[in-house]
Design a protein around this motif. Structure first.
Motif, PDB file in Angstrom:
ATOM      1  N   LEU A 547      27.102  30.173  34.634  1.00 17.19           N
ATOM      2  CA  LEU A 547      28.241  30.841  35.266  1.00 17.19           C
ATOM      3  C   LEU A 547      29.206  31.331  34.199  1.00 17.19           C
ATOM      4  O   LEU A 547      29.368  30.696  33.153  1.00 17.19           O
ATOM      5  N   MET A 548      29.824  32.450  34.473  1.00 12.18           N
ATOM      6  CA  MET A 548      30.797  33.004  33.531  1.00 12.18           C
ATOM      7  C   MET A 548      32.044  33.419  34.293  1.00 12.18           C
ATOM      8  O   MET A 548      31.977  33.914  35.421  1.00 12.18           O
ATOM      9  N   CYS A 549      33.192  33.197  33.655  1.00 15.00           N
ATOM     10  CA  CYS A 549      34.486  33.565  34.229  1.00 15.00           C
ATOM     11  C   CYS A 549      35.237  34.429  33.220  1.00 15.00           C
ATOM     12  O   CYS A 549      35.340  34.075  32.035  1.00 15.00           O
ATOM     13  N   LEU A 656      31.767  31.712  44.325  1.00 20.72           N
ATOM     14  CA  LEU A 656      32.198  32.266  43.045  1.00 20.72           C
ATOM     15  C   LEU A 656      33.397  33.165  43.335  1.00 20.72           C
ATOM     16  O   LEU A 656      33.263  34.376  43.543  1.00 20.72           O
ATOM     17  N   PRO A 657      34.604  32.585  43.391  1.00 20.06           N
ATOM     18  CA  PRO A 657      35.773  33.362  43.815  1.00 20.06           C
ATOM     19  C   PRO A 657      36.297  34.296  42.730  1.00 20.06           C
ATOM     20  O   PRO A 657      36.181  34.029  41.533  1.00 20.06           O
ATOM     21  N   SER A 658      36.885  35.370  43.181  1.00 16.24           N
ATOM     22  CA  SER A 658      37.594  36.326  42.334  1.00 16.24           C
ATOM     23  C   SER A 658      38.910  36.653  43.017  1.00 16.24           C
ATOM     24  O   SER A 658      39.131  36.267  44.173  1.00 16.24           O
ATOM     25  N   GLY A 659      39.783  37.372  42.323  1.00 15.44           N
ATOM     26  CA  GLY A 659      41.022  37.729  42.990  1.00 15.44           C
ATOM     27  C   GLY A 659      42.130  38.158  42.058  1.00 15.44           C
ATOM     28  O   GLY A 659      41.924  38.368  40.852  1.00 15.44           O
ATOM     29  N   PHE A 660      43.321  38.284  42.669  1.00 11.76           N
ATOM     30  CA  PHE A 660      44.507  38.770  41.977  1.00 11.76           C
ATOM     31  C   PHE A 660      45.675  37.819  42.239  1.00 11.76           C
ATOM     32  O   PHE A 660      45.834  37.297  43.341  1.00 11.76           O
ATOM     33  N   SER A 661      46.482  37.612  41.218  1.00 14.78           N
ATOM     34  CA  SER A 661      47.769  36.941  41.353  1.00 14.78           C
ATOM     35  C   SER A 661      48.836  37.907  40.856  1.00 14.78           C
ATOM     36  O   SER A 661      48.701  38.486  39.769  1.00 14.78           O
ATOM     37  N   ILE A 662      49.878  38.098  41.654  1.00 15.50           N
ATOM     38  CA  ILE A 662      50.896  39.106  41.357  1.00 15.50           C
ATOM     39  C   ILE A 662      52.258  38.427  41.247  1.00 15.50           C
ATOM     40  O   ILE A 662      52.648  37.654  42.118  1.00 15.50           O
ATOM     41  N   GLY A 679      58.078  46.672  37.856  1.00 15.99           N
ATOM     42  CA  GLY A 679      56.647  46.586  38.102  1.00 15.99           C
ATOM     43  C   GLY A 679      56.237  45.164  38.389  1.00 15.99           C
ATOM     44  O   GLY A 679      57.041  44.346  38.844  1.00 15.99           O
ATOM     45  N   CYS A 680      54.974  44.867  38.119  1.00 15.53           N
ATOM     46  CA  CYS A 680      54.410  43.558  38.409  1.00 15.53           C
ATOM     47  C   CYS A 680      53.544  43.087  37.253  1.00 15.53           C
ATOM     48  O   CYS A 680      52.905  43.894  36.567  1.00 15.53           O
ATOM     49  N   LEU A 681      53.524  41.775  37.070  1.00 16.29           N
ATOM     50  CA  LEU A 681      52.570  41.148  36.176  1.00 16.29           C
ATOM     51  C   LEU A 681      51.378  40.721  37.023  1.00 16.29           C
ATOM     52  O   LEU A 681      51.519  39.915  37.944  1.00 16.29           O
ATOM     53  N   VAL A 682      50.221  41.285  36.715  1.00 12.38           N
ATOM     54  CA  VAL A 682      49.030  41.084  37.537  1.00 12.38           C
ATOM     55  C   VAL A 682      48.004  40.285  36.742  1.00 12.38           C
ATOM     56  O   VAL A 682      47.731  40.587  35.581  1.00 12.38           O
ATOM     57  N   THR A 683      47.450  39.256  37.374  1.00 12.06           N
ATOM     58  CA  THR A 683      46.339  38.504  36.796  1.00 12.06           C
ATOM     59  C   THR A 683      45.088  38.799  37.607  1.00 12.06           C
ATOM     60  O   THR A 683      45.098  38.687  38.836  1.00 12.06           O
ATOM     61  N   LEU A 684      44.035  39.192  36.922  1.00  9.67           N
ATOM     62  CA  LEU A 684      42.761  39.521  37.557  1.00  9.67           C
ATOM     63  C   LEU A 684      41.706  38.563  37.025  1.00  9.67           C
ATOM     64  O   LEU A 684      41.597  38.350  35.808  1.00  9.67           O
ATOM     65  N   GLY A 685      40.936  37.957  37.919  1.00  7.77           N
ATOM     66  CA  GLY A 685      39.905  37.018  37.506  1.00  7.77           C
ATOM     67  C   GLY A 685      38.607  37.224  38.263  1.00  7.77           C
ATOM     68  O   GLY A 685      38.623  37.460  39.474  1.00  7.77           O
ATOM     69  N   PHE A 686      37.473  37.146  37.542  1.00 11.47           N
ATOM     70  CA  PHE A 686      36.139  37.272  38.140  1.00 11.47           C
ATOM     71  C   PHE A 686      35.295  36.071  37.735  1.00 11.47           C
ATOM     72  O   PHE A 686      35.368  35.600  36.593  1.00 11.47           O
ATOM     73  N   GLN A 687      34.493  35.582  38.660  1.00 12.81           N
ATOM     74  CA  GLN A 687      33.470  34.592  38.356  1.00 12.81           C
ATOM     75  C   GLN A 687      32.125  35.155  38.807  1.00 12.81           C
ATOM     76  O   GLN A 687      31.996  35.615  39.949  1.00 12.81           O
ATOM     77  N   ILE A 688      31.145  35.133  37.908  1.00 12.76           N
ATOM     78  CA  ILE A 688      29.843  35.719  38.216  1.00 12.76           C
ATOM     79  C   ILE A 688      28.731  34.775  37.780  1.00 12.76           C
ATOM     80  O   ILE A 688      28.920  33.910  36.916  1.00 12.76           O
ATOM     81  N   LEU A 689      27.577  34.954  38.389  1.00 14.54           N
ATOM     82  CA  LEU A 689      26.376  34.206  38.020  1.00 14.54           C
ATOM     83  C   LEU A 689      25.580  35.055  37.027  1.00 14.54           C
ATOM     84  O   LEU A 689      25.064  36.118  37.377  1.00 14.54           O
ATOM     85  N   VAL A 690      25.494  34.568  35.798  1.00 14.31           N
ATOM     86  CA  VAL A 690      24.806  35.321  34.750  1.00 14.31           C
ATOM     87  C   VAL A 690      23.300  35.117  34.829  1.00 14.31           C
ATOM     88  O   VAL A 690      22.511  36.063  34.703  1.00 14.31           O
ATOM     89  N   GLN A 700      25.230  38.942  24.158  1.00 19.96           N
ATOM     90  CA  GLN A 700      26.285  39.934  24.024  1.00 19.96           C
ATOM     91  C   GLN A 700      26.349  40.841  25.249  1.00 19.96           C
ATOM     92  O   GLN A 700      27.428  41.291  25.655  1.00 19.96           O
ATOM     93  N   ASP A 701      25.194  41.089  25.860  1.00 26.07           N
ATOM     94  CA  ASP A 701      25.176  41.919  27.072  1.00 26.07           C
ATOM     95  C   ASP A 701      25.969  41.272  28.194  1.00 26.07           C
ATOM     96  O   ASP A 701      26.639  41.964  28.979  1.00 26.07           O
ATOM     97  N   SER A 702      25.912  39.932  28.284  1.00 26.69           N
ATOM     98  CA  SER A 702      26.669  39.231  29.327  1.00 26.69           C
ATOM     99  C   SER A 702      28.170  39.405  29.102  1.00 26.69           C
ATOM    100  O   SER A 702      28.924  39.689  30.052  1.00 26.69           O
ATOM    101  N   PHE A 703      28.604  39.259  27.845  1.00 27.18           N
ATOM    102  CA  PHE A 703      30.024  39.438  27.543  1.00 27.18           C
ATOM    103  C   PHE A 703      30.460  40.871  27.841  1.00 27.18           C
ATOM    104  O   PHE A 703      31.527  41.101  28.423  1.00 27.18           O
ATOM    105  N   ASN A 704      29.664  41.809  27.453  1.00 28.71           N
ATOM    106  CA  ASN A 704      30.012  43.209  27.694  1.00 28.71           C
ATOM    107  C   ASN A 704      30.085  43.513  29.184  1.00 28.71           C
ATOM    108  O   ASN A 704      30.932  44.301  29.633  1.00 28.71           O
ATOM    109  N   SER A 705      29.209  42.892  29.965  1.00 24.06           N
ATOM    110  CA  SER A 705      29.181  43.166  31.405  1.00 24.06           C
ATOM    111  C   SER A 705      30.473  42.713  32.081  1.00 24.06           C
ATOM    112  O   SER A 705      31.075  43.455  32.867  1.00 24.06           O
ATOM    113  N   VAL A 706      30.922  41.481  31.779  1.00 18.78           N
ATOM    114  CA  VAL A 706      32.140  40.997  32.433  1.00 18.78           C
ATOM    115  C   VAL A 706      33.368  41.740  31.911  1.00 18.78           C
ATOM    116  O   VAL A 706      34.315  42.007  32.664  1.00 18.78           O
TER     117      VAL A 706
END
Length: 724
Positions: A547-549, A656-662, A679-690, A700-706
């Motif tokens: 898993l990668m976040c 595998l949750p993702s989302g935004f915090s504002i 404006g707003c300070l936005v936090t964006l987060g993704f969790q994916i199954l590599v 390196q392809d995994s890092f580039n993908s996320v």
């Protein structure tokens, strides 16, 4: 009735029926009554109004409510403001003027009464100390060893025996002090005159080892070690003199909290919209003095005060604070982990009055760029009077002191709970802390002092959301309940699924030590993009494999509500969400978690470009308030949702949750892309199954993908909102 003024003087109002109509929040804190009258600042104007005459005028409740609300904001209105109030309320300008003069006089009297109460408490403490000194005078002791006076010719004491006698006398003095403090907490004086020169359990040389252990811990270089330094391994080891120091610190912190809650004027200032006030550090240091434990000239401080009304009684709120599990549940985005180290006092006569606990916690903000705060503190609960309670926290140090720059010190912080009709409570929250400024990322330097990260508005708003959602929790626990056509078991399952989804999202985005993720730095990726990974082989709540976040925080020149409404709108999802597969999202289920339509849980169905069902559902939770906003979601199979809705357990559902915090950033320093509203300070987060194989290697392809996924999403959001 000629010759009478249009408003009652102070003496008549304080004793008359108008007192109840004019009662305000300040009155309730101080125990006072009435809308008040008093001596006018302008005697000529007052005398002129008396000559003109007129009957008594009794303000109606609506007018009093408007005047009280205005008084809390501006105690000294100018001519223009008084004129505007007179037009709005249908009162004469002189009536408005006299009302504010009287109200200020009344408030001053209430403050003086409260000061008298504090002075009485100090007087009681001094009397207790005086009693202890009298006891010592009746039992003279050696000035060097503090033991009984012996004749060297009559008895020859060994060194060990002399040390035991010295330790015995010191412990007896500490016991006297403990009992005096216990009497202060319970309100009943405890007799100390029966104490003898020997304590139970100290019977000569047989207790040498125990006495030696106490000496080693309690003495360093001939002086007593401070309370915080003597806490070892997280416990008090049942040492009464340490507990006495903590009780003393708790009472002092409670007095400071109440003074800050009742203070107005220069010590508190309001510099942005809403009910939040910021602490004036210079004025605070004039009123209170504290040592600086960080030992650095690079120390930051923030203090804020906020007020909310919640749909829960004060006793239930106190139950949340004194139960660490309920406390974590009520503030999921703020508390990464917490524990009760020791319960020093359970309260008096079966109530929470006098409850005192030693606790530790790790506080967080949903952003990979904001360091967590490690705090160790005592929590003290006390009833101030009928219908008014207070809970205060204040930091204490452990044996090693503050361990890292990210650690912080909480000065007296907490909340005052005032009971209101219909099971409501008015909560006045005060948050005050110090930290090392070099632990703050430049992106958050401007907003950290506004209290929007760890301050009172964030705590108060989180408590209000939790109280608003409690009816849903009760309804889901009711076997006869039914929401939106879903079975009661399905309601509970969806609620549990969403709670677990939020916990997983925060564990991936935040930098808490609780997280099981391992951080990794990739040279060709920006340092502001944080990448973590973990190999899941046993956790049933996440898919097995590698898993990668990936997460980051950034600033957008857009108002909070505009950005929130765009991101939560299922019709706009195809503009930025790669999960939509260039198709649409259809909302199939929604349940509200509070008033309005901005705090809810929903299920979205993904529809392909040809309007066919893709077999994927999205579980989503959204909320927004003055402190910020959040949109967290996770894709799940359609079959899993159907099973959950029909009552099957969701603990093993892989998420595998993702989302935004504002976080609203307030006004920007000048125009940014033509935007003057901040404006707003936005936090964006993704969790994916590599990779489905946990032992798979990171490439390196995994890092580039996320990294490309984050860049793609930010670019699409800016393009959709026309932000450069």
């Amino acid at each position: 009735m000629e010759g009478r003024p249009n408003h009652l003087p102070l003496e008549e109002v304080m004793s008359g029926d108008d007192g109840e109509d004019s009662r305000s929040w300040s009155d309730n804190l101080g125990g006072g009554g009435g809308g008040g009258g008093g001596v006018s600042d302008d005697d000529d104007d007052g005398e002129q109004s008396r000559r003109k005459g007129g009957g008594y005028h009794r303000h109606n409740p609506g007018q009093i409510q408007e005047l009280e609300a205005f008084f809390r904001e501006i105690p000294h209105p100018d001519d223009r403001q008084r004129l505007e109030l007179s037009r709005r309320l249908g009162l004469d300008v002189r009536q408005i003027k006299f009302w504010f003069q009287n109200r200020r006089t009344q408030f001053k009297a209430q403050s003086e009464r409260h000061e008298n109460i504090l002075l009485k408490e100090d007087n009681t403490r001094l009397k207790n100390e005086n009693d202890v000194l009298k006891i010592r005078l009746t039992n003279p002791s050696c000035s060097k060893c503090h033991g009984p006076v012996y004749s060297n010719a009559a008895i020859d004491l060994s060194a060990e025996e002399q040390l035991l006698i010295k330790e015995n006398v010191r412990l007896k003095d500490e016991l006297v002090r403990i009992r005096a403090l216990a009497g202060k907490l319970s309100g009943k004086p405890i007799d100390t005159s029966h104490l003898t020169s020997k304590l139970p359990g100290f019977n000569g040389v047989s207790n040498h080892n125990r006495a030696k252990k106490r000496r080693d811990v309690s003495k360093t270089g001939g002086r007593t070690v401070s309370t915080g330094r003597s806490l070892r391994n997280g416990t008090l080891d049942n040492r009464p003199y340490q507990k006495a120091s903590l009780i003393d610190a708790a009472i002092s912190a409670m007095n400071e909290l109440m003074k800050l809650a009742e203070a107005y004027g220069p010590i508190w200032s309001r510099n942005f919209a809403g009910s939040t006030e910021l602490l004036n550090r210079e004025e605070y240091l004039k009123m209170f003095s504290h040592d600086n434990p960080l030992g650095s000239s690079c120390v930051g401080a923030e203090g804020s005060r906020d007020t909310v009304v919640v749909s829960l009684n004060s006793q239930a709120i106190i139950g949340i604070f004194m139960d660490v599990n309920k406390w974590i549940e009520a503030f999921p985005c703020l508390i990464a982990r917490a524990s009760t180290v020791e319960v020093i006092s359970d309260g008096v006569n079966g109530s929470r009055n006098g409850s005192l606990q030693l606790m530790k916690a790790e506080l967080q903000v949903p952003s990979p760029l904001v360091s967590t705060r490690q705090v160790r503190f005592i929590r003290f609960c006390k009833q101030q009077r009928e219908g008014l309670w207070a809970v205060v926290d204040v930091s204490v140090e452990d044996g090693a002191g503050l361990r890292a720059p990210t650690d912080c010190r909480r000065l007296p912080s907490g909340c005052i709970l005032q009971d209101l009709p219909n099971n409501f409570t008015k909560v006045t929250w005060i948050e005050h802390s110090e930290w090392e400024t070099n632990s703050v990322h430049p992106l958050f330097q401007q907003v950290i002092n506004t209290g929007k990260l760890f301050g009172a508005p964030r705590w108060a708003a989180s408590l209000q959301r939790h109280c608003d959602s409690l009816p849903l929790l009760v309804l889901c626990s009711n076997s006869n309940a039914n929401l939106s056509g879903v079975s009661p078991g399905g309601n509970r399952n969806i609620l549990k699924l969403v709670q677990r989804m939020n916990e997983l999202f925060c564990s991936g985005v935040c930098v808490s030590t609780k997280s099981k993720w391992e951080s990794i730095h990739v040279g060709n990726i920006s340092e502001d993009v944080k990448i973590k990974y973990r190999r899941n082989t046993s956790s049933p709540g996440e898919p097995p494999g590698l898993l990668m976040c990936a997460s980051t925080s950034f600033w957008l020149p857009a108002a909070q509500d505009i950005l929130f409404n765009f991101l939560r709108n299922e019709q706009c999802r195809r503009q930025w969400d790669i999960l939509s597969l260039s198709g649409a999202m259809q909302e199939t289920f929604r349940v509200s978690k509070g008033p309005g339509d901005s705090n809810y849980i929903s299920l979205l169905r993904a529809v392909g470009p040809d309007s066919s069902h893709t077999g994927m559902m999205v579980v989503q939770e959204c909320w927004i308030d003055a402190s910020g906003a959040s949109i967290v979601y996770a894709p799940v199979d359609d079959s899993v949702i159907n099973a959950a809705v029909n009552g099957r357990d969701t603990e093993s559902v892989a998420l595998l949750p993702s989302g935004f915090s504002i976080i609203p950033d307030g006004p920007s320093p000048g125009k940014v892309n033509g935007n003057e509203n901040g404006g707003c300070l936005v936090t964006l987060g993704f969790q994916i199954l590599v990779n489905t194989t946990p032992s798979a290697k990171l490439t390196q392809d995994s890092f580039n993908s996320v990294h490309n996924l984050i860049s793609f999403t930010i670019h699409k959001i800016k393009a959709a909102l026309h932000l450069n």
